[in-house]
Design a protein around this motif. Structure first.
Motif, PDB file in Angstrom:
ATOM      1  N   ASN A  46      -1.045 -26.319  73.079  1.00 56.06           N
ATOM      2  CA  ASN A  46      -1.637 -26.252  74.410  1.00 56.06           C
ATOM      3  C   ASN A  46      -1.152 -25.017  75.164  1.00 56.06           C
ATOM      4  O   ASN A  46      -1.937 -24.328  75.831  1.00 56.06           O
ATOM      5  CB  ASN A  46      -1.289 -27.518  75.193  1.00 56.06           C
ATOM      6  CG  ASN A  46      -2.151 -27.667  76.440  1.00 56.06           C
ATOM      7  OD1 ASN A  46      -3.333 -27.384  76.406  1.00 56.06           O
ATOM      8  ND2 ASN A  46      -1.539 -28.106  77.515  1.00 56.06           N
ATOM      9  N   THR A 117     -15.370 -38.153  81.693  1.00 54.08           N
ATOM     10  CA  THR A 117     -15.242 -36.933  80.900  1.00 54.08           C
ATOM     11  C   THR A 117     -16.456 -36.710  80.028  1.00 54.08           C
ATOM     12  O   THR A 117     -16.917 -35.597  79.842  1.00 54.08           O
ATOM     13  CB  THR A 117     -13.989 -37.035  80.009  1.00 54.08           C
ATOM     14  OG1 THR A 117     -12.868 -37.313  80.835  1.00 54.08           O
ATOM     15  CG2 THR A 117     -13.755 -35.741  79.258  1.00 54.08           C
ATOM     16  N   HIS A 118     -16.993 -37.806  79.478  1.00 47.87           N
ATOM     17  CA  HIS A 118     -18.110 -37.679  78.551  1.00 47.87           C
ATOM     18  C   HIS A 118     -19.277 -38.525  79.041  1.00 47.87           C
ATOM     19  O   HIS A 118     -19.218 -39.755  79.005  1.00 47.87           O
ATOM     20  CB  HIS A 118     -17.669 -38.128  77.155  1.00 47.87           C
ATOM     21  CG  HIS A 118     -16.465 -37.396  76.679  1.00 47.87           C
ATOM     22  ND1 HIS A 118     -16.512 -36.093  76.250  1.00 47.87           N
ATOM     23  CD2 HIS A 118     -15.168 -37.781  76.601  1.00 47.87           C
ATOM     24  CE1 HIS A 118     -15.297 -35.711  75.911  1.00 47.87           C
ATOM     25  NE2 HIS A 118     -14.476 -36.696  76.123  1.00 47.87           N
ATOM     26  N   ASP A 368     -11.803 -39.886  75.108  1.00 46.95           N
ATOM     27  CA  ASP A 368     -10.831 -39.751  76.198  1.00 46.95           C
ATOM     28  C   ASP A 368      -9.406 -39.964  75.684  1.00 46.95           C
ATOM     29  O   ASP A 368      -8.473 -39.259  76.087  1.00 46.95           O
ATOM     30  CB  ASP A 368     -11.134 -40.759  77.309  1.00 46.95           C
ATOM     31  CG  ASP A 368     -12.367 -40.378  78.126  1.00 46.95           C
ATOM     32  OD1 ASP A 368     -12.786 -39.208  78.033  1.00 46.95           O
ATOM     33  OD2 ASP A 368     -12.899 -41.250  78.830  1.00 46.95           O
ATOM     34  N   GLU A 371      -8.312 -36.903  73.927  1.00 49.63           N
ATOM     35  CA  GLU A 371      -8.095 -35.789  74.852  1.00 49.63           C
ATOM     36  C   GLU A 371      -6.818 -35.936  75.661  1.00 49.63           C
ATOM     37  O   GLU A 371      -6.303 -34.943  76.194  1.00 49.63           O
ATOM     38  CB  GLU A 371      -9.292 -35.656  75.806  1.00 49.63           C
ATOM     39  CG  GLU A 371     -10.507 -35.009  75.167  1.00 49.63           C
ATOM     40  CD  GLU A 371     -11.582 -34.653  76.186  1.00 49.63           C
ATOM     41  OE1 GLU A 371     -12.390 -33.776  75.887  1.00 49.63           O
ATOM     42  OE2 GLU A 371     -11.591 -35.262  77.280  1.00 49.63           O
ATOM     43  N   GLU A 372      -6.303 -37.151  75.774  1.00 51.78           N
ATOM     44  CA  GLU A 372      -5.069 -37.360  76.531  1.00 51.78           C
ATOM     45  C   GLU A 372      -3.887 -36.597  75.930  1.00 51.78           C
ATOM     46  O   GLU A 372      -2.896 -36.346  76.611  1.00 51.78           O
ATOM     47  CB  GLU A 372      -4.745 -38.860  76.607  1.00 51.78           C
ATOM     48  CG  GLU A 372      -5.602 -39.601  77.620  1.00 51.78           C
ATOM     49  CD  GLU A 372      -5.221 -41.068  77.709  1.00 51.78           C
ATOM     50  OE1 GLU A 372      -4.229 -41.468  77.044  1.00 51.78           O
ATOM     51  OE2 GLU A 372      -5.884 -41.805  78.443  1.00 51.78           O
ATOM     52  N   GLU A 374      -4.009 -33.582  75.207  1.00 53.47           N
ATOM     53  CA  GLU A 374      -4.178 -32.219  75.728  1.00 53.47           C
ATOM     54  C   GLU A 374      -4.169 -31.179  74.610  1.00 53.47           C
ATOM     55  O   GLU A 374      -3.938 -29.999  74.857  1.00 53.47           O
ATOM     56  CB  GLU A 374      -3.104 -31.894  76.777  1.00 53.47           C
ATOM     57  CG  GLU A 374      -3.197 -32.779  78.006  1.00 53.47           C
ATOM     58  CD  GLU A 374      -2.291 -32.331  79.132  1.00 53.47           C
ATOM     59  OE1 GLU A 374      -1.523 -31.369  78.938  1.00 53.47           O
ATOM     60  OE2 GLU A 374      -2.365 -32.938  80.211  1.00 53.47           O
ATOM     61  N   THR A 377     -10.356 -30.743  73.363  1.00 53.69           N
ATOM     62  CA  THR A 377     -11.379 -31.258  74.262  1.00 53.69           C
ATOM     63  C   THR A 377     -12.666 -31.396  73.456  1.00 53.69           C
ATOM     64  O   THR A 377     -12.810 -30.793  72.388  1.00 53.69           O
ATOM     65  CB  THR A 377     -11.620 -30.325  75.465  1.00 53.69           C
ATOM     66  OG1 THR A 377     -11.996 -29.017  74.981  1.00 53.69           O
ATOM     67  CG2 THR A 377     -10.381 -30.211  76.328  1.00 53.69           C
TER      68      THR A 377
END
Length: 388
Positions: A46, A117-118, A368, A371-372, A374, A377
């Motif tokens: 990241n 998010t989606h 989601d 994606e947590e 990080e 995406t």
């Protein structure tokens, strides 16, 4: 990280690695830190990703100064002389950037909790779905409980509670050998009960070929894809799962088989009883909690102890992954949720992920969860998930 001091030290190692001046001992310590926890690799990826993005990606005023500093750092990298002072400056920038990311995350959680998010993407969890092909080529859709009852020489075939049942009403009588094929597409699953009482759970993108009634000497079926077998015990007639260059022979037991054509290995995982896994040149006897791995490339066969839930959890309604490359996670998810996948960067394919979800979890919530970390995406276009 336990302390700010340790965090600064690790940031310094990352900065030196970027600069190409990291010492061997520091490199080894950085690699140890990366391998200590899955989260550390995500933090590392990241930081590098954020530092290489263009400053237009974020419009926050505070970040503009950070990106200006980073641009200066990039220009300094072209110089042959790199000082310790510069290394410390770059480490400080990394700390500032990472701290800013945490602030962004907190702000977004507070100010943007109402947004998803989606958005709705028409990607749904799988369902009971299969096609039965009779020996005469006739196809019957098996997606509800309204399929017709079929009779073939004393065999009654019907659907009950989303399960296809073969019931031999005239036992111990020689019958003409007839083969049926049941095919489960992407986004589907199905269960059937064979004429001997054996129950077979078929996963998405799988096919099973089997006789309507078994011969007097053996019970042999052919599998492509993934299935879980709960075999009715019969010591006089072994149950055989055939996969061309590999066979599994049992008398009565519970085991899972994963034999997809696009995968290098065939995996047999034993839950209960005993099975014999055979190739042309080798064989293994499995005990509960062990797995046989057959490599198609060299026909090698090996045994290992495993957590069986990781391999047969799908049969009980869960999808479980532990430190699996993202490419493998998404490959399994795509079979069940029926979507396509593309990666914007090749290195994302090998990032390790762990996941334990219900099979009917909303797909956007699954993304989601990923994606947590990080680390990645996702963007959904039509039926394709784009990994960034």
């Amino acid at each position: 990280m336990d302390t700010i001091k340790e965090y600064v030290k690790i940031s310094t190692w990352i900065a030196r690695e970027i600069a190409g001046t990291i010492q061997q001992e520091e490199k080894e310590k950085l690699e140890q830190w990366l391998g200590a926890e899955e989260e550390n690799l995500c933090i590392y990826e990241n930081i590098r990703k954020r530092l290489s993005e263009e400053q237009e990606k974020r419009s926050y005023q505070k970040t503009e100064n950070i990106w200006a500093d980073w641009n200066k750092v990039q220009s300094r990298l072209k110089k042959k002389t790199i000082t310790y002072r510069q290394i410390l400056q770059w480490a400080a920038i990394i700390i500032i950037v990472f701290s800013t990311l945490l602030i962004w995350k907190q702000q977004e959680e507070i100010t943007d909790t109402s947004n998803t998010t989606h958005p709705h993407s028409k990607i749904y969890a799988g369902k009971v779905l299969a096609t039965l092909t009779l020996d005469n080529g006739e196809e019957i859709k098996l997606q509800d409980s309204n399929s017709p009852e079929i009779h073939q020489e004393g065999i009654k075939i019907y659907q009950s509670d989303n399960q296809l049942v073969y019931e031999d009403s005239v036992k111990n009588e020689k019958k003409e050998e007839r083969f049926h094929v049941i095919s489960v597409p992407r986004g589907g699953e199905y269960c059937l009960k064979l004429s001997d009482g054996t129950i077979v759970y078929l996963n998405a993108e799988s096919k099973l070929s089997y006789p309507v009634t078994f011969s007097e000497t053996e019970r042999k079926v052919h599998l492509v894809g993934e299935a879980f077998f709960d075999v009715q015990k019969d010591t006089t007639k072994p149950f055989i799962v055939d996969m061309d260059s590999l066979q599994i022979r049992v008398l009565g037991t519970e085991f899972g088989v994963r034999a997809y054509t696009d995968e290098e290995c065939v995996k047999t995982t034993l839950k209960q009883g005993s099975v014999k896994v055979e190739t042309n040149s080798n064989n293994l006897i499995l005990s509960p909690g062990t797995q046989a791995i057959f490599k198609k490339s060299d026909h090698s066969l090996e045994r290992q102890e495993v957590n069986i839930n990781l391999f047969i959890g799908w049969k009980d309604g869960r999808l479980i992954f532990k430190h699996c490359p993202l490419e493998e996670v998404l490959r399994d998810l795509s079979r069940w949720y029926n979507f396509n996948v593309t990666f914007e960067r090749e290195e994302l394919r090998s990032l390790p992920f762990s996941l334990n979800i219900e099979k009917h979890e909303d797909f956007s919530e699954v993304l989601d969860l990923l994606e947590e970390t990080e680390c990645v995406t996702f963007e959904i276009t039509d039926n394709t998930v784009i990994v960034k």
